[in-house]
Design a protein around this motif. Structure first.
Motif, PDB file in Angstrom:
ATOM      1  N   PRO A 168     -13.963   9.975   2.897  1.00  0.00           N
ATOM      2  CA  PRO A 168     -14.144   8.880   3.664  1.00  0.00           C
ATOM      3  C   PRO A 168     -13.194   8.243   4.288  1.00  0.00           C
ATOM      4  O   PRO A 168     -12.165   8.505   3.724  1.00  0.00           O
ATOM      5  CB  PRO A 168     -14.729   7.898   2.650  1.00  0.00           C
ATOM      6  N   ALA A 169     -13.297   7.578   5.384  1.00  0.00           N
ATOM      7  CA  ALA A 169     -12.175   6.954   6.327  1.00  0.00           C
ATOM      8  C   ALA A 169     -10.884   7.981   6.725  1.00  0.00           C
ATOM      9  O   ALA A 169     -10.230   7.386   7.249  1.00  0.00           O
ATOM     10  CB  ALA A 169     -11.872   5.789   5.520  1.00  0.00           C
ATOM     11  N   ALA A 170     -11.059   9.169   6.631  1.00  0.00           N
ATOM     12  CA  ALA A 170      -9.982   9.997   7.131  1.00  0.00           C
ATOM     13  C   ALA A 170     -10.702  10.598   8.575  1.00  0.00           C
ATOM     14  O   ALA A 170     -11.710  10.692   8.924  1.00  0.00           O
ATOM     15  CB  ALA A 170      -9.820  11.363   6.317  1.00  0.00           C
ATOM     16  N   MET A 171      -9.640  10.572   9.392  1.00  0.00           N
ATOM     17  CA  MET A 171      -9.641  10.836  10.837  1.00  0.00           C
ATOM     18  C   MET A 171      -9.845  12.556  11.043  1.00  0.00           C
ATOM     19  O   MET A 171      -9.132  13.119  10.566  1.00  0.00           O
ATOM     20  CB  MET A 171      -8.667  10.146  11.669  1.00  0.00           C
ATOM     21  N   LEU A 172     -10.480  12.811  12.377  1.00  0.00           N
ATOM     22  CA  LEU A 172     -10.484  14.036  12.568  1.00  0.00           C
ATOM     23  C   LEU A 172      -9.685  14.361  13.921  1.00  0.00           C
ATOM     24  O   LEU A 172      -9.569  13.317  14.817  1.00  0.00           O
ATOM     25  CB  LEU A 172     -11.920  14.025  13.322  1.00  0.00           C
ATOM     26  N   PRO A 173      -8.896  15.382  13.929  1.00  0.00           N
ATOM     27  CA  PRO A 173      -7.859  15.703  15.268  1.00  0.00           C
ATOM     28  C   PRO A 173      -8.639  15.827  16.232  1.00  0.00           C
ATOM     29  O   PRO A 173      -9.850  16.361  16.223  1.00  0.00           O
ATOM     30  CB  PRO A 173      -7.319  17.006  14.640  1.00  0.00           C
ATOM     31  N   ILE A 174      -8.224  15.187  17.406  1.00  0.00           N
ATOM     32  CA  ILE A 174      -9.057  15.392  18.675  1.00  0.00           C
ATOM     33  C   ILE A 174      -9.118  16.575  19.242  1.00  0.00           C
ATOM     34  O   ILE A 174      -9.941  16.913  19.872  1.00  0.00           O
ATOM     35  CB  ILE A 174      -8.384  14.296  19.678  1.00  0.00           C
TER      36      ILE A 174
END
Lengths: 381, 389
Positions: free
Chosen positions: A61-67
């Motif tokens: 949860p709440a972790a971002m994904l590399p674009i």
């Protein structure tokens, strides 16, 4: 004609009893109508999301994904378009006026957010202007924003220029017609977020992937998750509808609850109507004997009784539905439902059930009619 | 004969004729049982879920989330900020002098239900070792606590009883490595019993993360809250919100608790209205059947008001009989059962308050349904009724 007259006079025989049975059935049907409309409303809330849409998030949860994932996903088979969303928490003027701005990136497909009603030229304007923003009508009215307004928001994330001041230009205002949920989104360009933010560069919170066909959902989802399983940030992919269903059923299984309530109330209704009818038939033994003496077959008399119950039950269903329809908008708001118009399918179901209830509840009465012989009936035994 | 004895006499007499009109009276009883069980069932669901969330709430503990986050899952707090929070005034320290603060990380774990094999996601919560001082409500039921730095898990008892592969000694795969279940715990029946606990640092390492989701803080006392709050907001680098445990419990349960209660009251009102009409119907039948008897009683000198009250009493007694059946039904069917889709399981518990509310609703139905026929019974035209019979 004579048949209809007999049906009505049968119902009129004891007006109080008929009226009370009618009202008690109508109350049950109005509950049925309201609850089934709620249920259908939850279902259609899911249907508004495209079947071929996948939602990719990080497995934490709440972790971002590399674009950078976007281009890798694009290379997979059966992928038609990809959009990213990244929230930016802000407030307008005062801490209490929270605004959750969403940065849009990738191939923008505005129906990801439900069916927003937005003029096409306004939608296109967003990508021509770096600081452009599209806002919901309710949010705009709350703060007095109009098309062309330049508005400063204070972000919880600092900017490169050392301030936390994010300036936006309103290039579009959308509506959400026929719905109880308010138009309160704030959408802006991912490019603006990316070049201004200090941390979390090159990352997005959600990646929405449209497949060429919903049949490919499972394989594409599996392909996405397996390509990133050993990367810096493993992903979790599921279809948007699946996700929405989980949100709705998060704590309670509404469908099950509604069904239990409806079943138990219909069972009670069956008893009430059945009981009233068998009492009515018992009182009319003599009358029926007269009819039989006049040449009416027992089948005809049974049809008469069944018709009486049908009239009672179907008209009660009608009243119930009218009542349910009248109170549904209020109920829909109470349970946070998006749809506020009662679906027609509910009415069809209600009449179907009214028909079945009438048939089942007239069964014992019909069996009663056959029992006494004409002589016994006329003698009032 | 005094008034009270008249009422009792008529009511007893009325009940003795009950078998002859069993059909309509049993409809009333069954109808009431239906209404009461639906209404009580919904109230029980709603209050049990709320109760689960607030079971372990304490006023001297707070939850810290990142600014603007409503739930732990949307919140992100850097380890640096955690260190800042630990140093703030108002935080209680253990005897060894360590701040009683738990930095917690949430990760999902896919498990299968024992019943039906359905796939569900539950929460693995990485906690600081000192969390056991912070949450004395967590009691081991079997095995031992997990050790810091090791890949070990402690399983909540509801999660253990509901899902496969969470028994002591079992291995669970998290991020490609094996974590061993070393114990199980209970925790006042709160939502943590549906979770799995792990060592926070081991979990952060497994997920290569440098931030946690939330920070739970044990304050020196309830009055230290303002000191803590002021110190937190005085630091411009900290973009954090403080939420009391009570607030957070309400935030988690309000949506569906109010949904359930709304549907419960809606069903209670509408079915109650329907049941009132049905009750009226069967009481009308009762007085029609008994009209000769009632007229005779009147002639014998029984007061009309005694007749009115006795009919009303009969309606109320039948209604309460139905309500009792409904309450017994709810008690035997759902009381003590575990309810919940993931992630939170809740033990259903019938509350006295809900029972009283349901009984109140039944009495209302009895009064609504019984009063008109009762008045009618008191006004029976004596001469005509007696002549006709």
């Amino acid at each position: 004609m004579k048949f209809a007259f007999l049906v009505l006079s049968g119902l009129w025989r004891s007006p109080t009893r008929t009226l009370l049975t009618f009202l008690s059935a109508a109350a049950t049907f109005s509950l049925f109508g309201t609850l089934y409309a709620i249920n259908t409303g939850f279902e259609s809330a899911i249907d508004k999301f495209s079947a071929n849409r996948l939602r990719v998030v990080s497995d934490t949860p709440a972790a971002m994904l590399p674009i950078a994932f976007v281009s890798q996903i694009r290379a997979l088979p059966h992928v038609s378009s990809i959009m990213t969303l990244t929230p930016l928490g802000c407030y307008y003027q005062d801490h209490k006026n929270l605004v959750f701005a969403l940065a849009l990136g990738g191939d923008v497909n505005l129906d990801v957010l439900g069916d927003l009603n937005l003029p096409m030229d306004q939608a296109q304007a967003l990508f021509k202007r770096r600081t452009g923003a599209i806002v919901g009508r309710d949010l705009a009215e709350k703060h007095g924003w109009v098309l062309g307004s330049r508005i400063p928001l204070t972000g919880f994330a600092p900017k490169k220029d050392g301030t936390t001041l994010w300036e936006f230009d309103i290039v579009g205002i959308y509506d959400v017609p026929n719905r109880a949920d308010s138009a309160e989104l704030f959408l802006f360009n991912y490019e603006y977020l990316e070049e201004s933010r200090v941390s979390q560069h090159g990352s997005a919170a959600f990646i929405f992937v449209d497949t060429t066909d919903a049949d490919h959902n499972t394989s594409v989802a599996a392909a996405i998750d397996s390509s990133f399983a050993n990367s810096v940030q493993p992903t979790f992919t599921q279809s948007e509808r699946e996700f929405q269903l989980e949100v709705i059923n998060r704590a309670v299984d509404m469908q099950l609850i509604v069904n239990v309530i409806v079943m138990s109330s219909l069972f009670t209704l069956l008893l009430v109507v059945g009981n009233t009818m068998s009492r009515a038939v018992r009182e009319r033994v003599c009358e029926f004997a007269v009819l039989r003496a006049l040449g009416y077959s027992t089948a005809r008399i049974s049809a008469l009784v069944i018709a009486e119950v049908q009239v009672l039950s179907l008209s009660a269903a009608l009243l119930g539905l009218v009542t349910a329809n009248a109170i549904f908008p209020a109920v829909a708001k109470l349970v946070n439902l998006v749809e506020i118009v009662m679906p027609l399918s509910v009415a069809a179901q209600a009449f179907g059930i009214a028909f079945v209830v009438a048939l089942l509840s007239s069964l014992p009465s019909v069996l009663q009619i056959r029992r006494p012989s004409i002589v016994e009936g006329l003698a009032g035994r | 004969m005094n008034f009270f004895r008249q009422i009792v006499a008529i009511t007893v007499f009325g009940f003795s004729s009950l078998p002859s009109r069993w059909g309509s009276s049993s409809t009333l009883v069954v109808g009431l049982a239906g209404v009461v069980s639906v209404f009580l069932g919904m109230l029980t669901l709603s209050s049990s879920l709320t109760q689960t969330f607030s079971a372990s709430v304490r006023p001297d503990r707070v939850l810290v989330l990142s600014k603007g986050a409503r739930f732990e899952a949307n919140s992100l707090i850097s380890l640096q900020d955690v260190a800042h929070i630990q140093a703030l005034p108002g935080v209680r320290r253990s005897q060894a002098g360590h701040p009683i603060v738990s930095a917690e990380t949430l990760v999902p774990l896919i498990v299968h239900q024992k019943l039906g094999d359905e796939k569900t996601s539950i929460t693995v919560r990485g906690i600081s070792p000192i969390a056991f001082d912070l949450r004395p409500e967590i009691e081991l039921t079997a095995g031992r606590k997990m050790r810091s730095g090791l890949k070990e898990l402690l399983v909540g008892r509801e999660a253990q009883s509901r899902y496969k592969g969470l028994d002591i000694g079992d291995y669970v795969t998290i991020r490609g490595s094996q974590w061993q279940v070393v114990g199980s715990y209970r925790s006042n029946g709160d939502p943590r019993e549906s979770e799995v606990l792990a060592d926070g640092l081991s979990l952060l390492a497994a997920y290569k993360r440098d931030g946690v989701h939330s920070v739970s803080v044990q304050l020196d006392g309830v009055e230290s809250l303002s000191v803590f709050r002021d110190a937190l907001s005085a630091n411009p680098e900290l973009h954090l919100d403080i939420v009391s445990e009570q607030q957070y419990a309400e935030r988690q349960s309000q949506d569906f608790a109010s949904l359930l209660a709304s549907v419960g009251y809606l069903a209670g009102c509408m079915l109650g209205l329907g049941a009132s009409f049905a009750a009226m119907n069967s009481m009308y039948t009762a007085i029609t059947v008994r009209q000769t008897e009632i007229a005779t009683l009147r002639v014998l000198g029984f007061a009309p008001s005694a007749i009115v009250l006795s009919v009303l009493l009969e309606a109320l007694l039948l209604v309460l009989l139905g309500a009792t059946v409904g309450i017994i039904l709810v008690e035997s069917l759902i009381d003590g059962q575990i309810y919940g889709n993931s992630p939170v399981l809740s033990r259903l518990q019938l509350s006295t308050e809900a029972i009283w509310t349901a009984l109140g609703l039944s009495c209302l139905i009895g009064l609504l349904g019984g009063s008109v026929p009762a008045v009618r019974a008191g006004m029976i035209p004596l001469a005509r009724v007696l002549r006709e019979s």
